[in-house]
Design an enzyme around this catalytic site. Sequence first.
Site, short mmCIF file in Angstrom:
data_model
loop_
_atom_site.label_atom_id
_atom_site.label_comp_id
_atom_site.label_asym_id
_atom_site.label_seq_id
_atom_site.Cartn_x
_atom_site.Cartn_y
_atom_site.Cartn_z
N GLY A 58 0.93 -1.23 0.00
CA GLY A 58 0.08 0.22 0.25
C GLY A 58 0.93 1.40 0.23
N CYS A 85 5.07 -6.19 1.67
CA CYS A 85 5.72 -4.59 2.01
C CYS A 85 4.79 -3.63 2.11
CB CYS A 85 5.43 -4.39 -0.30
SG CYS A 85 6.20 -2.50 -0.02
N TYR A 86 3.91 -2.86 2.16
CA TYR A 86 3.44 -2.07 3.88
C TYR A 86 3.19 -3.01 4.26
CZ TYR A 86 0.24 0.55 6.09
OH TYR A 86 -0.42 1.34 7.14
N HIS A 174 7.43 -7.52 -4.00
CA HIS A 174 6.28 -8.39 -4.68
C HIS A 174 6.42 -9.59 -5.41
CE1 HIS A 174 3.58 -4.71 -3.47
NE2 HIS A 174 5.49 -4.35 -4.22
N GLU A 176 3.97 -11.39 -6.29
CA GLU A 176 2.68 -11.49 -7.22
C GLU A 176 2.64 -10.90 -8.65
OE1 GLU A 176 2.92 -9.25 -4.63
OE2 GLU A 176 2.44 -7.96 -4.76
N GLY A 229 -25.29 -8.77 -23.89
CA GLY A 229 -24.41 -8.86 -24.99
C GLY A 229 -22.93 -9.56 -24.42
N GLY A 230 -22.75 -8.40 -23.66
CA GLY A 230 -20.67 -9.00 -23.73
C GLY A 230 -20.77 -10.07 -22.80
N VAL A 231 -19.76 -10.48 -22.77
CA VAL A 231 -18.23 -11.36 -22.40
C VAL A 231 -19.61 -12.48 -20.90
CG1 VAL A 231 -17.02 -13.11 -21.39
CG2 VAL A 231 -16.30 -11.15 -22.78
N ASP A 232 -19.31 -11.90 -19.90
CA ASP A 232 -20.42 -12.34 -18.86
C ASP A 232 -21.57 -12.24 -18.54
OD1 ASP A 232 -18.14 -10.43 -18.26
OD2 ASP A 232 -18.28 -8.59 -16.76
N SER A 233 -21.72 -11.33 -19.44
CA SER A 233 -23.84 -11.80 -19.13
C SER A 233 -23.89 -12.98 -19.97
CB SER A 233 -24.82 -10.75 -19.38
OG SER A 233 -24.49 -10.54 -20.74
N LYS A 373 -12.57 -11.74 -14.41
CA LYS A 373 -12.74 -11.96 -16.48
C LYS A 373 -11.65 -13.22 -16.61
CE LYS A 373 -15.02 -8.86 -19.19
NZ LYS A 373 -15.90 -8.47 -19.05
#
Length: 517
Positions: A58, A85-86, A174, A176, A229-233, A373
Amino acid sequence: MQNTNPDTILIIDFGSQYTQLIARRVREKNVFSVVKPNDVNIKDIKNINPKGIILSGGPESVSNKRKLQVSKSIFNLDVPILGICYGMQLIADYFNGTVISSTKKEFGHTNFVYNKTSSLFNHINLKKKLNVWMSHSDNIAKLPKNFTCIGSSTNTKISAFAYENKKIYGLQFHPEVTHTECGNIIISNFIHHICKCKKSWTTRNIINESIQNIKNSVQNNKVLLALSGGVDSTVVAALLKRAIGKQLTCVFINTGLLRKNEVNEVKFNITKKLKIKLTIVNAENIFFKKLRNITDPEKKRKIIGETFIRVFESESKKYKDIKYLGQGTIYPDVIESSSDSKKSDVIKSHHNVGGLPKKINFKLIEPIRNLFKDEVRKIGKTLSVPEELLSRHPFPGPGLAVRIIGEVTKDKVAILQDVDSIFIEEIKNQGYYNQISQALAVFLPIKSVGVMGDQRKYNYVVAIRAVNTIDFMTANACELPYKLLKQISTRIVNEVPNVSRVVYDITSKPPGTIEWE
Ligand code: XMP
């Protein structure tokens, strides 16, 4: 999806730009992760029942009196804790070590010599030094009691520490980020070997659990799915169809704020490719009426969110017994909204969460609420959602309304649809679409002089923008070839009446956002 309680790593967020990345790294290793803000209370933490806790980095300093803290009771839970880190500095502070602001700041790559006997560095047999990614100005000058130093970097003696008996660890760098050599092994050591999490977070399990959860909550009731109409829905539609079959009714609202030909494309993908029944509601006039004279971006978002729900409500009255409204909310929306609500600098309310009216007549069902996602895409692939749909660039819920600066009108939408369609077509034709995270066009409320043939024109200016990003929290403008930009500009000015100038947006995020509003 937490009903069956998969082994979980809790990530406490202290505002690092990498927090979501930590969560994704854990999940990539088939372990479920949850992100909570630093002021999450201990009762909620106990309910999550984590097998391990990671404290994020952070921007704060622990020497700041009003520093961000976390309940110290986490150290009594008897679960392994890793501070990054923090997070490491906070552990040092809590256990009475000394943290100082150092003159030797470290940003970027540095060499790290580690102690091979520490359980955090097990299975790293490459070499003595690792090339790691640092981003800090504070240092741990004195170890807390019972802690041992397990690694040093070029400029920082205590770059990693451990209280092995209590399984508390700290890393100044880090693990990650991909720039850190063996970062993956370190995270895996922590979650698999130290926390002993099972590798149960797999696409197959996610789908099975999700389907079971949908069945358990919906039972014999009907679900109305708001398809964008997008990926998620679309992935939600595919999941719901698997889970409840004919109890699903998909409704697609044409807000009038969509891309060119979007309505026909959605119809084709849903009805022909996925074989799901779809009702299209033409509500353009309602949306344009509500948006009349509205120029404030936040107001646009709220109005669109609310109108959307109201249109759904009136549509739903046509069907009997509908109790649930399906939504394609994903995990980053949830994390961002929960931290937004606490911070004064709200960047924008998200259509799916923040923009939702407080009182709605449906129960919400959000089967991908816990997913990132990339996980949604993997599920979509397994459920046979067409590839070209899964690789589509994101499109904001409020649609072209937030890409039209100032008042939204039908005419402006029509212009922007043409511009956007040429832009997307060109980057697809030239093979750039899949190398770009998001490409968009913006309608500007200004006019500029131009000449076409012998005629002087006074027409609109549009901006085009293409960005690359990993998590959409930060982004860089793409360095598209000049020849391609020139071709796009020429086509737009020649083919779209009322546009006489095209500019390319080269702003990064931050300080800019990806969308203009
Ligand atoms: P910004 O503009 O905040 O956008 O850098 C980050 C990502 O979020 C998308 N976006 C939205 N998506 N409703 C959505 O569903 C919204 O109101 C919204 N605003 C921005 C944006 O397109 C980008 O992918």
